[in-house]
Design an enzyme around this catalytic site. Structure first.
Site, PDB file in Angstrom:
ATOM      1  N   TYR A  66       8.319 -49.953 -33.957  1.00  0.00           N
ATOM      2  CA  TYR A  66       7.072 -50.464 -34.512  1.00  0.00           C
ATOM      3  C   TYR A  66       5.860 -49.806 -33.833  1.00  0.00           C
ATOM      4  O   TYR A  66       5.756 -48.593 -33.814  1.00  0.00           O
ATOM      5  CB  TYR A  66       7.057 -51.997 -34.469  1.00  0.00           C
ATOM      6  CG  TYR A  66       8.062 -52.590 -35.447  1.00  0.00           C
ATOM      7  CD1 TYR A  66       7.772 -52.694 -36.813  1.00  0.00           C
ATOM      8  CD2 TYR A  66       9.325 -53.019 -35.018  1.00  0.00           C
ATOM      9  CE1 TYR A  66       8.699 -53.207 -37.714  1.00  0.00           C
ATOM     10  CE2 TYR A  66      10.260 -53.534 -35.919  1.00  0.00           C
ATOM     11  CZ  TYR A  66       9.939 -53.625 -37.267  1.00  0.00           C
ATOM     12  OH  TYR A  66      10.854 -54.121 -38.152  1.00  0.00           O
ATOM     13  N   SER A  67       4.953 -50.571 -33.248  1.00  0.00           N
ATOM     14  CA  SER A  67       3.677 -49.981 -32.832  1.00  0.00           C
ATOM     15  C   SER A  67       3.736 -49.068 -31.617  1.00  0.00           C
ATOM     16  O   SER A  67       2.746 -48.403 -31.308  1.00  0.00           O
ATOM     17  CB  SER A  67       2.640 -51.083 -32.594  1.00  0.00           C
ATOM     18  OG  SER A  67       2.190 -51.610 -33.826  1.00  0.00           O
TER      19      SER A  67
END
Length: 367
Positions: A66-67
């Site tokens: 993800y981020s």
């Protein structure tokens, strides 16, 4: 005690212990890597790659971080800046003329990297995030929510498209292709922005928090942003469309080893394993403070550098679900933790626990 596989310097025995404790506490699987001076002093993994706990986590298991992906996309931009191909103080519209619409003529490239561009929210349908031309055209047409550079608000999903399109306009390659050609390839790093079908069998799909299912929504501040009132859900992140797409803020796939290897470039003055990607000055740019104050989206004080969150003498970032990378240039150290097991964000301190387990070993190594 959970079985932990891999290797580690005896000074860092607390690190596999920390991972084992997380697995004993209910986590499905994960991996941890610690690199010092560009070399692995910890490379361990354990648990399972599937929610049913039938497929053991292997050395080459990869997961959506993800981020944490944002740090990879930022590195692409910093490489171009170091080569003189990208001016961080230039208007974005110099490279992407359509972006000047709706009052964005004054948005600078550095604003994109520092979450100060005023375009924090994704307001399109979920399906559009898999369509690069549509996603970037939507952002080019948007008006900023505030005067660019005057405030910060975490650009959870949008930052990847914004920085990635600048990379694409300059290099003529998608962000994933640029990353593969210029960063992952030279380093031999098993990290992917846009995952080919040949890797699907190695992917540990995201497991929702206990008592949740794949409808669990991205409500955490560091999660991909809501889309048109319908947040992204675990099932979106686990989809084939997500893996194939270029979503440079949130769809990177790798393991702790590959995350730590790539970001060791930033800890080691631009060179790892004899491969120079950046000058020392180019690395230092990441830690140049761009904003210090209340982040409008995160709702807490934040210091933003160029593509990284700044935390004292360290910098890095985490992702929805718990993965994290931390870079400490003073010690030439990088710590990465990745997992397929989500926890509720308010109770998730796993990344910090892993990072803290490293420091006794580091003291011993430097003694």
């Amino acid at each position: 005690m959970a079985d932990i596989h891999g290797s580690y310097d005896d000074l860092f025995s607390a690190v596999p212990g920390a991972l084992a404790a997380l697995l004993d506490g209910g986590d499905v699987g994960g991996s941890v890597a610690v690199f010092v001076d560009g070399e692995a002093v910890v490379d361990v993994w354990g648990g399972f790659a599937d929610a049913e706990r039938t497929v053991p986590w292997q050395r080459d298991t990869i997961v959506n971080v993800y981020s944490v992906t944002k740090t990879m996309t930022a590195l692409c931009a910093l490489v171009l800046a170091d080569r003189g191909e990208l001016d961080l103080d230039a208007p974005v519209a110099r490279y992407w003329p359509e972006f000047a619409a709706a009052g964005k003529e004054g948005v600078l490239v550095r604003h994109l990297l520092a979450h100060t561009a005023g375009l924090p929210e994704w307001d399109g349908p979920v399906a559009e995030i898999y369509d690069w031309p549509a996603a970037t055209a939507r952002l080019a047409a948007r008006a900023p929510d505030w005067e660019p550079g005057s405030a910060a608000g975490y650009h959870s999903l949008t930052q990847g498209f914004l920085v990635g399109e600048v990379v694409r306009r300059i290099s003529g390659r998608s962000p994933g292709a640029f990353f593969a050609d210029e960063i992952a390839g030279p380093l031999g790093a098993d990290f992917h922005l846009g995952l080919g079908a040949e890797h699907d069998g190695r992917v540990a799909l995201t497991v929702p928090p206990p008592s949740q299912d794949e409808e669990y929504a991205a409500s955490a501040p560091d999660a991909p942003a809501g889309t048109g009132g319908t947040p992204l859900r675990v099932r979106d992140g686990n989809s084939v469309a997500w893996r194939r797409a270029q979503i440079p803020a949130a769809s990177g796939f790798g393991n702790a080893r590959s995350v730590a290897l790539v970001q060791s470039v930033m800890a080691c003055g631009g060179t790892v394993g004899g491969v120079r990607l950046l000058s020392s000055a180019g690395c230092a740019r990441a830690g140049e403070e761009q904003f210090d104050g209340e982040d409008r989206v995160l709702g807490r004080p934040m210091r933003w550098g160029l593509g990284y969150g700044l935390f004292g003498s360290t910098f890095g970032w985490g992702g929805w679900g718990g993965s994290l990378v931390m870079i400490e240039p003073e010690s030439r150290m990088t710590v990465a933790y990745v997992t397929n097991q989500m926890r509720e964000p308010a109770q998730d301190t796993r990344g910090l626990e892993v990072v803290m387990s490293v420091y006794d070993g580091l003291k011993g190594l430097r003694a």
